[in-house]
Design a protein around this motif. Structure first.
Motif, PDB file in Angstrom:
ATOM      1  N   UNK A  44      -1.666   1.531  14.638  1.00 39.81           N
ATOM      2  CA  UNK A  44      -0.701   1.110  13.613  1.00 39.81           C
ATOM      3  C   UNK A  44      -1.355   0.411  12.422  1.00 39.81           C
ATOM      4  N   UNK A  45      -2.659   0.361  12.378  1.00 44.78           N
ATOM      5  CA  UNK A  45      -3.374  -0.385  11.338  1.00 44.78           C
ATOM      6  C   UNK A  45      -3.146   0.202   9.950  1.00 44.78           C
ATOM      7  N   UNK A  46      -2.881  -0.678   8.992  1.00 45.72           N
ATOM      8  CA  UNK A  46      -2.824  -0.329   7.572  1.00 45.72           C
ATOM      9  C   UNK A  46      -3.643  -1.372   6.825  1.00 45.72           C
ATOM     10  N   UNK A  47      -4.502  -0.946   5.931  1.00 48.20           N
ATOM     11  CA  UNK A  47      -5.415  -1.834   5.200  1.00 48.20           C
ATOM     12  C   UNK A  47      -4.689  -2.991   4.529  1.00 48.20           C
ATOM     13  N   UNK A  48      -3.529  -2.726   3.965  1.00 48.92           N
ATOM     14  CA  UNK A  48      -2.819  -3.786   3.250  1.00 48.92           C
ATOM     15  C   UNK A  48      -2.221  -4.841   4.181  1.00 48.92           C
ATOM     16  N   UNK A  49      -2.196  -4.560   5.491  1.00 51.23           N
ATOM     17  CA  UNK A  49      -1.685  -5.521   6.465  1.00 51.23           C
ATOM     18  C   UNK A  49      -2.800  -5.954   7.423  1.00 51.23           C
ATOM     19  N   UNK A 124     -10.081  -1.024  14.003  1.00 57.07           N
ATOM     20  CA  UNK A 124     -10.395  -0.822  15.420  1.00 57.07           C
ATOM     21  C   UNK A 124      -9.825  -1.913  16.328  1.00 57.07           C
ATOM     22  N   UNK A 125      -9.192  -2.918  15.735  1.00 59.02           N
ATOM     23  CA  UNK A 125      -8.675  -4.040  16.524  1.00 59.02           C
ATOM     24  C   UNK A 125      -7.489  -3.593  17.373  1.00 59.02           C
ATOM     25  N   UNK A 126      -7.602  -3.867  18.665  1.00 63.92           N
ATOM     26  CA  UNK A 126      -6.545  -3.512  19.612  1.00 63.92           C
ATOM     27  C   UNK A 126      -6.526  -4.577  20.705  1.00 63.92           C
ATOM     28  N   UNK A 127      -5.369  -5.226  20.915  1.00 56.15           N
ATOM     29  CA  UNK A 127      -5.294  -6.242  21.963  1.00 56.15           C
ATOM     30  C   UNK A 127      -4.102  -7.156  21.778  1.00 56.15           C
ATOM     31  N   UNK A 128      -4.209  -8.368  22.342  1.00 55.18           N
ATOM     32  CA  UNK A 128      -3.096  -9.320  22.271  1.00 55.18           C
ATOM     33  C   UNK A 128      -3.607 -10.705  21.869  1.00 55.18           C
TER      34      UNK A 128
END
Length: 136
Positions: A44-49, A124-128
């Motif tokens: 779900x990564x978007x550069x602006x967020x 690449x960030x994925x987690x909690x």
């Protein structure tokens, strides 16, 4: 006994019960606990967020210490974690990778206001993540 005596005894008993209740409510230690957290999905990564901000409002109470527990667990990627006090001062900062979960507890002066936890993520960030504030 006359009915006036029963009424008087009942009123005195009621006043005594209310007084004990008020005393008990005011004598208990005041506590505070709030938390904020969530999940990060690389898909779900978007550069602006690329910055996630969690705000926790600490309400005024008669407490002296604030225990802050920070936790981040990544399946992949990395992130930078920062915690700011209500005055905008940086309290904690850490670069976190998937190699090791991050878990830290610190105790600071109890400061009412809005505490802000920021998580700077990448594609690449994925987690909690979670931050818990407990007043003592």
């Amino acid at each position: 006994m006359t009915s006036k005596k029963w009424i008087s005894i009942s009123v005195i008993a009621l006043i005594l019960i209310v007084a004990i209740g008020v005393w008990y409510a005011n004598s208990r230690p005041d506590t505070f606990i709030k938390e904020a957290g969530g999940n990060i999905y690389a898909d779900d990564y978007e550069e602006k967020f690329n910055e996630i901000e969690s705000k926790v409002e600490v309400t005024p109470k008669k407490l002296t210490d604030l225990v802050i527990k920070s936790y981040v667990d990544l399946d992949q990627g990395s992130l930078k974690y920062e915690l700011y006090d209500p005055n905008g001062a940086l309290v904690e900062s850490e670069q976190i990778t998937q190699d090791k979960s991050y878990s830290k507890e610190i105790t600071v002066k109890y400061t009412p206001g809005i505490w802000v936890a920021k998580y700077y993520i990448n594609s690449k960030t994925n987690g909690s993540y979670n931050v818990t504030l407990t007043g003592q």
